[in-house]
Structure formats: C-alpha cells, structure tokens
Design an enzyme around this catalytic site. Structure first.
Site, PDB file in Angstrom:
ATOM      1  N   ILE A   1     -13.347 -37.495  41.984  1.00 55.04           N
ATOM      2  CA  ILE A   1     -12.315 -36.525  41.614  1.00 55.04           C
ATOM      3  C   ILE A   1     -12.966 -35.276  41.049  1.00 55.04           C
ATOM      4  CG2 ILE A   1     -10.229 -36.125  40.274  1.00 55.04           C
ATOM      5  CD1 ILE A   1      -9.933 -38.354  42.325  1.00 55.04           C
TER       6      ILE A   1
ATOM      7  N   ARG B   1      -8.793 -41.239  32.226  1.00 50.99           N
ATOM      8  CA  ARG B   1      -8.364 -42.366  31.404  1.00 50.99           C
ATOM      9  C   ARG B   1      -8.105 -41.863  29.989  1.00 50.99           C
ATOM     10  NH1 ARG B   1      -7.550 -44.150  35.620  1.00 50.99           N
ATOM     11  NH2 ARG B   1      -8.336 -46.065  36.621  1.00 50.99           N
TER      12      ARG B   1
ATOM     13  N   ASP C   1      -2.008 -36.527  31.802  1.00 45.22           N
ATOM     14  CA  ASP C   1      -1.360 -37.467  32.714  1.00 45.22           C
ATOM     15  C   ASP C   1      -1.659 -38.899  32.305  1.00 45.22           C
ATOM     16  OD1 ASP C   1       0.205 -37.926  35.112  1.00 45.22           O
ATOM     17  OD2 ASP C   1      -1.642 -38.725  35.992  1.00 45.22           O
TER      18      ASP C   1
ATOM     19  N   GLU D   1      -0.928 -45.952  26.403  1.00 47.52           N
ATOM     20  CA  GLU D   1      -0.139 -45.447  27.524  1.00 47.52           C
ATOM     21  C   GLU D   1       1.058 -46.361  27.754  1.00 47.52           C
ATOM     22  OE1 GLU D   1      -1.780 -43.326  31.325  1.00 47.52           O
ATOM     23  OE2 GLU D   1      -1.611 -45.474  31.763  1.00 47.52           O
TER      24      GLU D   1
ATOM     25  N   HIS E   1       1.419 -40.692  34.346  1.00 47.61           N
ATOM     26  CA  HIS E   1       0.376 -41.191  35.238  1.00 47.61           C
ATOM     27  C   HIS E   1       0.766 -40.942  36.701  1.00 47.61           C
ATOM     28  CE1 HIS E   1      -3.186 -44.168  34.917  1.00 47.61           C
ATOM     29  NE2 HIS E   1      -3.288 -43.506  36.058  1.00 47.61           N
TER      30      HIS E   1
END
Length: 338
Positions: free
Chosen positions: A167, A249, A272, A277, A296
C-alpha cells in the site's frame, strides 16, 4: 514453495466465508468458474457459498476462504486430511493461519494485492482532503468562508509515508504521478536509501519525517516493534496544522496521544482504523470536528469485493495447473506483513 504438478482430476474445493459477503465475493459467474475446474462444495447452484465448518473440510483439497472463516487450528486441520492449499479471498491471513498450517505444508495465498488498489485510492483521496485542511475548513464553514490567503492546497506539499508496504509503495507511486509536485518522504528500516529513491521518495528517519511533513500517512504492518510507533514524542514533532492518516492498523498510533493533539486543535486526523476498533461512542475522537473516523472502509467494499473473489479463483486455477501462486504467503514473510 514449489507449486504442485498439474492435476487432470477434479479436486474438491470448499468455500467458507460469512453468508453476508459470500454472494458479493463469489457471485454466480465465479462459482461457475470454480465448478468448471473442480468439485465445488457446496453446490454452486445453491443460494449461499458458505459451507458448514469444519465438517465440510473432510474431502477438501483446496479451501477458498474469506471474511468469517474460522481460524485453521490444528484441531480444525485434523478434520481436513486432504487439504493442500488455501486461497484467501481477502487481505491479511494472520487471523486465519496457525503454525499447524505451515507444519502441514499447506500452500497459502492471499488476495491482498487485489485489495491494495482500493486502499491506495482511498488514501490518496484522504491526502487530497488533508492538503486542503478539509476538516478544519468544514468546521469553520458557519463562521464564514475563509479568505483565499488562509486556504491551503497540495502543490509542493511534503507527505511522509511510514512503511513501504504494497500500500505504501502504491501511494508513493500515485503521489509521484500527480502534477502537484509532492515532496515525498519515506521511513522504513527495511528499505535501502537507493530503493527509496527509486520509488520516488526521500529516505529519512521517522523523527525527521514527522518534523518535515504536512501530512503523515501510516502504511506499516502491526508488529511488536511498530505497536505504538507514532507516540506522543513523535506526534509532538509534527508541524501545527499537520494531518495524520491511518489506513493500516490502529495500534500503530498511540490513540490517547493523538487524541490530546486533536483535542488541542493542533492536528487533523483521518482514521480508517483505530485502537480499540471501534472506539467507544463517548470517546473524544468521535465528536471532534478535526477528526474523520470511518469504519475500516479503505479496502474493497461493495462491488469492489468481487476483485477478491476473482483473484482467489485465479489462484485456484494456477494451483491446479502447477503454476506459482502470485499471492503466496510464506511463514517467513507473514511476520512482516500486515
């Protein structure tokens, strides 16, 4: 790992993923493609791709897994004596594979490459928003439109990339192609200076990246050494008005340290992923005007998840043909992956 020899027979392929995503990841044309290559369980004419687990694995040679597939523990694998390959129609396999998978010599493939495109595009969009200090501008909308001199843009902006993952590299490539003339910094201890420059980035230490960047985007894997990596000390080095983007993360960021910086109004954050989470509804990050929280969604969503199924089905075809798997994950590489 060497790919197996081509097989003329029709091995059994078992598909296991949550029913709510199965039809999107493996729509009828992809199920039909699998059925042409192998005996598909359950029958592709069925309304769901999801199979009873682990009972359905008794005859499986290949598992096509996805979100909702249980972890492949030694106990589960004991019920799958014929299993030889796993094609994961999603990203990370860290929550799927166990040591028992490697001990059995089972080949594992991930569709992380197919999931990378949406994350790269999403991150690039967030960088565009951050370059314009969009959250701050939106928060002050009712107070009157800001004068032109108070506005910001992306031309010549310094963007810091933490981690040259697939990424991270994709984001660097997209920024380098932009006509904005971004100055791109990269911090990654596993990338040489020469390699960083070949990607189009200037290699720097993490502290220098924080001091110089107007936007910092996180793309490192979550490892013991990266947990809490962006801590209070490093966040304090960011210039006033800088933005932090995290599509990797949540635990790579020190949540409470970032919260303090955002409560002060000094930084913007586009998150995100978070730690925990999701964050509790009463957490300050939820209501701060200079923080964008999304659930996410950077990876493949909606119609995009078909890409994951297409990738997994293609991997099954390659495995059956005795060809190398493009998304193969090894025990050694897994430790460094997201």
């Amino acid at each position: 790992m060497t790919a197996p020899a081509a097989r003329p027979d029709r091995p059994t392929v078992v598909c296991v993923m949550s029913p709510d995503v199965a039809g999107l990841v493996l729509p009828a044309p992809l199920r039909d493609r699998l059925a042409e290559m192998a005996r598909l369980v359950p029958d592709p004419s069925g309304a769901q791709v999801h199979a009873t687990f682990p009972e359905a694995l008794a005859e499986a040679e290949v598992l096509v897994s996805g979100w909702g597939c249980p972890r492949l523990t030694a106990e589960v694998l004991a019920r799958a004596p014929k299993l030889r390959a796993v094609a994961h129609a999603a990203g990370t396999v860290k929550s799927l594979v166990s040591e028992a998978v490697w001990e059995r010599g089972i080949v594992v493939s991930s569709a992380a490459d197919a999931n990378a495109g949406p994350v790269i595009a999403y991150t690039a969009a967030l960088i565009t928003l951050a370059a314009r200090r969009t959250l701050t501008m939106a928060a002050g909308y009712r107070a009157g439109w800001p004068q032109t001199a108070l506005r910001s843009g992306g031309d010549g902006l310094t963007v810091g990339i933490i981690g040259a993952s697939r990424i991270g590299r994709g984001v660097i490539a997209q920024l380098a192609r932009s006509d904005a003339g971004y100055r791109i910094l990269l911090s990654d201890p596993y990338v040489t200076d020469e390699e960083a420059r070949s990607l189009g980035a200037e290699p720097v230490e993490l502290a220098e990246l924080c001091r110089r960047s107007a936007v910092v985007s996180v793309h490192a894997p979550l490892l013991p050494e990266t947990t809490g990596l962006l801590d209070a000390g490093l966040l304090a080095l960011l210039p006033d008005g800088a933005a932090v983007i995290n599509t990797a993360r949540g635990a790579i960021l020190d949540t409470e340290a970032l919260t303090r910086e955002c409560v002060s109004g000094r930084l913007e954050a586009y998150l995100d992923v978070t730690d925990p989470e999701p964050v509790p509804p009463e957490h300050p990050l939820v209501s701060l005007p200079n923080v964008l929280l999304t659930p996410h969604i950077a990876g493949a969503q909606g119609t995009e998840v078909r890409r994951l199924g297409q990738y997994a089905v293609a991997e099954v075809a390659r495995w059956l043909a005795g060809e190398p798997l493009r998304g193969e994950v090894t025990r050694e590489a897994l430790a460094r992956l997201a």
